[in-house]
Structure formats: structure tokens, C-alpha cells
Design a protein around this motif. Sequence first.
Motif, mmCIF file in Angstrom:
data_model
loop_
_atom_site.group_PDB
_atom_site.id
_atom_site.type_symbol
_atom_site.label_atom_id
_atom_site.label_comp_id
_atom_site.label_asym_id
_atom_site.label_seq_id
_atom_site.Cartn_x
_atom_site.Cartn_y
_atom_site.Cartn_z
ATOM 1 N N ARG A 85 34.306 40.003 54.456
ATOM 2 C CA ARG A 85 35.612 40.428 54.941
ATOM 3 C C ARG A 85 35.541 41.920 55.254
ATOM 4 O O ARG A 85 35.607 42.763 54.364
ATOM 5 C CB ARG A 85 36.695 40.187 53.884
ATOM 6 C CG ARG A 85 36.735 38.775 53.318
ATOM 7 C CD ARG A 85 37.165 37.754 54.357
ATOM 8 N NE ARG A 85 37.241 36.408 53.798
ATOM 9 C CZ ARG A 85 37.399 35.311 54.515
ATOM 10 N NH1 ARG A 85 37.508 35.400 55.837
ATOM 11 N NH2 ARG A 85 37.445 34.129 53.934
ATOM 12 N N ALA A 86 35.414 42.237 56.526
ATOM 13 C CA ALA A 86 35.242 43.633 56.937
ATOM 14 C C ALA A 86 36.454 44.480 56.580
ATOM 15 O O ALA A 86 36.330 45.694 56.355
ATOM 16 C CB ALA A 86 34.965 43.700 58.439
ATOM 17 N N GLU A 87 37.627 43.853 56.519
ATOM 18 C CA GLU A 87 38.844 44.610 56.252
ATOM 19 C C GLU A 87 39.022 44.938 54.771
ATOM 20 O O GLU A 87 39.924 45.705 54.404
ATOM 21 C CB GLU A 87 40.058 43.823 56.751
ATOM 22 C CG GLU A 87 40.451 42.599 55.937
ATOM 23 C CD GLU A 87 39.609 41.354 56.218
ATOM 24 O OE1 GLU A 87 39.916 40.282 55.675
ATOM 25 O OE2 GLU A 87 38.625 41.479 56.989
ATOM 26 N N GLN A 88 38.188 44.377 53.899
ATOM 27 C CA GLN A 88 38.314 44.599 52.461
ATOM 28 C C GLN A 88 37.186 45.493 51.947
ATOM 29 O O GLN A 88 36.092 45.502 52.523
ATOM 30 C CB GLN A 88 38.287 43.258 51.716
ATOM 31 C CG GLN A 88 39.433 42.334 52.064
ATOM 32 C CD GLN A 88 39.381 41.031 51.286
ATOM 33 O OE1 GLN A 88 38.592 40.875 50.359
ATOM 34 N NE2 GLN A 88 40.230 40.080 51.666
ATOM 35 N N PRO A 89 37.439 46.241 50.889
ATOM 36 C CA PRO A 89 36.365 47.084 50.322
ATOM 37 C C PRO A 89 35.148 46.251 49.935
ATOM 38 O O PRO A 89 35.287 45.147 49.387
ATOM 39 C CB PRO A 89 37.034 47.701 49.080
ATOM 40 C CG PRO A 89 38.506 47.598 49.329
ATOM 41 C CD PRO A 89 38.711 46.362 50.160
ATOM 42 N N HIS A 90 33.971 46.773 50.260
ATOM 43 C CA HIS A 90 32.699 46.130 49.907
ATOM 44 C C HIS A 90 32.605 44.702 50.442
ATOM 45 O O HIS A 90 31.941 43.839 49.846
ATOM 46 C CB HIS A 90 32.485 46.154 48.395
ATOM 47 C CG HIS A 90 32.589 47.520 47.799
ATOM 48 N ND1 HIS A 90 31.649 48.503 48.036
ATOM 49 C CD2 HIS A 90 33.545 48.086 47.011
ATOM 50 C CE1 HIS A 90 32.017 49.618 47.403
ATOM 51 N NE2 HIS A 90 33.160 49.392 46.774
ATOM 52 N N GLY A 91 33.262 44.452 51.565
ATOM 53 C CA GLY A 91 33.162 43.142 52.209
ATOM 54 C C GLY A 91 33.889 42.038 51.488
ATOM 55 O O GLY A 91 33.562 40.856 51.676
ATOM 56 N N GLY A 92 34.852 42.388 50.650
ATOM 57 C CA GLY A 92 35.576 41.371 49.887
ATOM 58 C C GLY A 92 34.733 40.845 48.746
ATOM 59 O O GLY A 92 34.398 41.585 47.818
ATOM 60 N N HIS A 93 34.348 39.568 48.799
ATOM 61 C CA HIS A 93 33.590 38.951 47.708
ATOM 62 C C HIS A 93 32.199 38.517 48.158
ATOM 63 O O HIS A 93 31.582 37.666 47.516
ATOM 64 C CB HIS A 93 34.370 37.753 47.153
ATOM 65 C CG HIS A 93 35.748 38.115 46.681
ATOM 66 N ND1 HIS A 93 35.976 38.800 45.509
ATOM 67 C CD2 HIS A 93 36.978 37.926 47.255
ATOM 68 C CE1 HIS A 93 37.284 39.000 45.355
ATOM 69 N NE2 HIS A 93 37.905 38.481 46.403
ATOM 70 N N ASN B 174 29.497 39.913 47.862
ATOM 71 C CA ASN B 174 28.473 40.218 46.855
ATOM 72 C C ASN B 174 28.671 39.475 45.537
ATOM 73 O O ASN B 174 27.849 39.613 44.627
ATOM 74 C CB ASN B 174 28.455 41.720 46.561
ATOM 75 C CG ASN B 174 27.910 42.532 47.725
ATOM 76 O OD1 ASN B 174 27.077 42.051 48.489
ATOM 77 N ND2 ASN B 174 28.392 43.760 47.883
ATOM 78 N N GLU B 175 29.734 38.696 45.441
ATOM 79 C CA GLU B 175 29.984 38.007 44.159
ATOM 80 C C GLU B 175 28.815 37.118 43.728
ATOM 81 O O GLU B 175 28.479 37.085 42.535
ATOM 82 C CB GLU B 175 31.273 37.198 44.241
ATOM 83 C CG GLU B 175 31.747 36.634 42.899
ATOM 84 C CD GLU B 175 32.240 37.695 41.925
ATOM 85 O OE1 GLU B 175 32.233 37.443 40.708
ATOM 86 O OE2 GLU B 175 32.635 38.790 42.377
ATOM 87 N N PRO B 176 28.134 36.377 44.614
ATOM 88 C CA PRO B 176 26.992 35.575 44.154
ATOM 89 C C PRO B 176 25.865 36.394 43.546
ATOM 90 O O PRO B 176 25.094 35.877 42.732
ATOM 91 C CB PRO B 176 26.521 34.865 45.432
ATOM 92 C CG PRO B 176 27.692 34.876 46.341
ATOM 93 C CD PRO B 176 28.418 36.148 46.049
ATOM 94 N N ASN B 177 25.766 37.674 43.942
ATOM 95 C CA ASN B 177 24.710 38.523 43.396
ATOM 96 C C ASN B 177 24.923 38.822 41.921
ATOM 97 O O ASN B 177 24.007 39.317 41.248
ATOM 98 C CB ASN B 177 24.642 39.857 44.152
ATOM 99 C CG ASN B 177 24.343 39.668 45.617
ATOM 100 O OD1 ASN B 177 23.904 38.606 46.046
ATOM 101 N ND2 ASN B 177 24.595 40.705 46.406
#
Length: 666
Positions: free
Chosen positions: A322-330, A332-335
Motif C-alpha cells: 500500500r503505497a499510501e501507507q507508511p512502510h507499504g502498509g503490511h 513486511n508483516e510476513p517477514n
Amino acid sequence: MNQSVLIQCADQARDVDDTRVNPSDNRHLNQVSHARRRVLKGGLGLLAGPFAASTLLSACASREGAPAAFRDSPRPAIGFKPVPVASDPGYDRVDVPEGYTARPFFSWGDPVESGAPEWRPDAQNTWTEQALQSGQNHDGMHFFPFPDAPNERGLLVINHEYINATIHPDGPTVTEDEQGRRVRPLNEVRKEQAGHGLSIIELRKDPRGDWQRVYPSRYNRRLTAYTPMTLSGPCAGAEAMKTADDPQGREVLGTLNNCSMGVTPWGTYLIAEENWKNYFVNRDAADHARRREHHRYGIAAGLNSHYNYWESADPRFDATPRAEQPHGGHVNEPNRFGWVVEVDPFDPDSRPVKRTAFGRIVREGCTCVQHPDGILAFYSGDDTRGEYVYKFVPEGRFDADNPKANRDLLDKGTVYVAVYHEDGTGEWRPLVWGAPGLTETDGFRDQADVLINLRSAADAVGATPMDRPEWTAVNPFTRDGYVTLTNNTDRGVDPNEPVDAANPRPENHHGQILRWREDNRHPAATAFHWELFLLAGEQPPTDESWQTDHQYGTIKGDIFASPDGLWFDPEGRLWIQTDFSDGKSVYDAMGTNQMLCADPVTREVRCFLTGPSGCEITGITATPDGTAMWINVQHPGISYPASDGKTRPRSTTVLITKNDGGVIGT
């Protein structure tokens, strides 16, 4: 829609979990098509004999410092009469040998934390109630004794791997939106998240000498898929660990798909996060294709995650950028999953810590071996077809006299991946940024990038793809390591998975157990010697026809298939637990899943336990004196432990004792 596609049964989930995602063409055993010929023409029995009798491994005997055979461990006493195969499709109990008793001890829904309600057979417990009760699908576990009464009192720590449709009264509720995406109600998703994680329960012997759960207890505790946990080590704070909800990249909610486990010498529990990848989706196909931390681990690239569809109710499982959210949204959550999670069972106020120095894989276990000089190593398998066996060696040494010095010992060290050569030698190749294949030119920015993308790093250094590495175990007397390779029906069929010396059978339904010895028996060694301890499968006939049938094994004793759980007791008996799909014709001879006991010297195998139809037998631990043992019956298929043919089945921890009070297995 058909709700059965949501929370998949064990067999369906396994089909997803076992899909090969390794794009490499690593073949390190001299393109061993000739190894297959040697196996088939010379007989599989060659692979089960000592080094001196094996043409495959004969080179090991001549190398300086190499053992002639794995025959120097003490002979453990194995004295029980084996139990027969349980072949009745309506089998709904646990059987153990004459002179033993097995009784259900701790089941899904049993109260854990104070204030927990009783389990409701109609599955009407709410998600907040489930968070106080035992989760589903008990798996790896360990008994932590109290020092003042080690065989009378302790804490039992139990993983809850995933959930079944039985967690809801009528199965899961699934609808579809206008775009064809599957949608779940939040209350059901929360209950499923509460069914994951970990239970810690206090146990005590009563005045009659019977083990009982202590409830309430200040130690009793549940961890779930939304319990706050700390990130530590080289990846903590890395850009690839930051999300819109955690812009610092240092706190994670929850732990997922906790399968096998490990224990540290300082008395903490290590969770291994296994098939976490199935809970996420990245709907941006182009981004998924270029993001190796997604596609190399098998994260879904379509409209929905592989199962559960939590992303429809909990945004952090939607890893679409999600470009509009900080750090692409979620994205990176799987990482933030796939790590070793350290838990202090004796401190109920402590926060679990995800130790990123171990690297991120689909981790199966974390078995510790300790040298007298204080050096440690931790062995793990990456449980997917064509993946690898790993070792982590901490930088520091264990100091038994200074417990506080060990607090962050797991935050610095070196990860290695195994390479198995055809001559029975092997090497541990370090996965260190800057080494050949792991430089910035090779696409690795720093050590955090190597660890987050550990599979890609192992590809780059030429690791040996294996037949689904499962549990690891270490012989307490010799420090020899063992790993179960549970099966791989693509072996010899997929051109990227040719047969080789460590994985010698095509269409491998039955699996094998491999063992190794580090050079000088030192955990930090970078070279080792290995052999196949046994090939699982049916007993071959006496004529020569069996040499062309890869379903036969080399077992000396009771047959079994798909070895999974693996554990050494303090006296050196090797316990083997199985996980195959009973009901499939290729496993007809095996009956239901089992637990067996093996002599590591003679390789004799005896069946100790058979479980209910549809279950997996997994998890094993015991008191220090060996007079009480606990094992887990995961996802029983009928009505266990009620065994009345109608009650909702429950994953259950089973207590096993010997009727004369003796040591289990003798």
C-alpha cells in the motif's frame, strides 16, 4: 460456498505446505543418478549397514578422525512387547504395550488461565474464552521440572500448531465479495487466532503418586496469534521489518503455526514457527514476483491466502503493498514470522522474544547440543519439499554459573546450511553477508537481508535440497545429530529433484532418517560425516523383485512411514513419531499413526503406541527420571478422547506411565 475450502483438514493443508517453491538447481551429490543405481542394484540394505559394509559410505572410514560406524553410544534397554498395527478405520483410542497405561491428560478447550470457562462440546465458547483455554492441535512440547522436586512438579509447555473447522459449531463462515475474495467474520478469525500459540500449565503429583494439572496457578499462561512479542537480533529495526502498525520494526503480534520446538540450557523454551506463510496473501502479482521474501516462501499470490482467509478481517495478513501507507502498509508483516521465539516459562510476566539471528525459514524444531566447553549449536529443518537443514552457532558460550550472561546469547552467531556429499562427508556452509554468493552484487544488502531471505541465501551457497526436513534430535551420549526426512513424492519425478545419496528414492512416500557426526564431535565444526540411519517403508520380500520397488524400506523390526517427531530420552532410546495420511492405499500396511522406539546402535525398531484414526502422533517429553511421558494426539478424526463415536474430537496431550512405576521403554 463450500466451507470445507476454508480451514483445511490436515491432508489438504499438507498439500499446500508441501508445494515446492525452491527455484534452485542445487545438486551436490555428483549428479547421483548412479547413486540410485547403486541403491536399487545393491539393495537398500546397504544404506542401513555400518560404514565398513556400505559401498556408499565406505570413504568415511578412511578419512582421518572419521568414525568407522555409529556404534559407540551406550546400548539403551528396550524391553516392552510391541503393539500391533491398528488397521481398523474406526479405531478411536490410544494403545500402548502390556504393563503401561495411557490416559488423556490435557485437551483442546481445557482451562489454562484463571477465569477460563469449561470447554463446550458444541464449540460455542467465544474467542475471549478460547484465549484462556488450551488451543488446538497440540504439537511440540517440553516438561520443565522444578529444581526442588524435579520428578514431582513441573511446567508443561505445549505448542498449538493450527486450528481445525471443529473450532466453530458448524464449521467456518465464508462468503465472497464482489471481486471473488473470500470474507470471514472477525469474531471467528479472533477465535482461530486464540486457538494458535502456546499453553504453559503447572503439573504436580498428588499424594497417590498420580500426575494432575494445577489450576489455578500463577505459571499457567496462554500465548496466541496476537500476543505482543519483541523482535531482537540483527533484523530488529530493519526496514524490511517495519509496518504501518509497527514503524520501528521491533514488536510483533503473535506467533503462528508452532510445530516442533527446542530448549536452552538456561531453561527457556524455543518455539519454531513453521507454516506461517499460508496465512498471508499478496494480491499484487508483479510485486509478489519480484519480492523474494514472499514468493521464495510460498506466500499466496491470488485473491486469497492459502487457508483461513484472516486477511479479510485482520488487515495485517494482507501483505499487498500500500503505497499510501507508511512502510507499504503490511507488506513486511510476513517477514516477522518464521523465527525462533524464546519464552521463559517460569516468568509469567516476561515477553516472548523472536530471535532473528537464527534466520527466517519454515522452521521445524530447534534442537540444542552443548559441548563441555560451553559452545552450543541449534539444528533445524525447513519443512518443505526440496528445502534444507540448518545449524545456528551462537557467538558466545553458555555459562552455567552466570545465568544472566546467557540472556541474549541467541542474538549473535552464525547460521550454516548443510551440504551432503556422496562419499558420506558433509559440510556446513556459513550464511554470512559478504561471503561468495552473499554480497551486495548478489542482491543481499546486509546480514539482516541474508537472514530474512535465508532460503535464497542457502540457494546461493549450494545447499542440498532434502525430502522435507522435519524434527531433529541429538544423542545425549555421542552428540550425533538425527533428522527425519518425512517424504517427497516429487523426488525423481520433478527434474529439479533428482534422487541422490541422502534422498535415494523416487516418489518417496515413506521417508527416511539421516544422522551425522560433527568433526571432533564439536558443535561448531564445519565438516561432518553422515549416513542413512534407516529408510522407512514396508518390509521387502525375500526375492530380488523388491530392488525395483521404492516403497520398501530397511527397518529392522516394526514398519512405519513418514517419520516426523524425533526425540532421545536421557538413557539414549530414540523415539520416532509418524505423520502419514492413514486411509491412503500406499499406507495400508501401516494402520494409524504410531510412536516407535529405536536402538541407535542396532537400529532395532519396536512399535510402542498407535493412535486414533486420522490423527498425527507428535510432541514428546518426560520427567527427568523417565517414569512419566507425555505425547500429543493431534487432529484425531472421530471422537477421541471421548471415543464414543459422537463427541467433537479434541487434540489431546496423553500421559503414559508404566504400571510398576518404572522407566518408560524398559
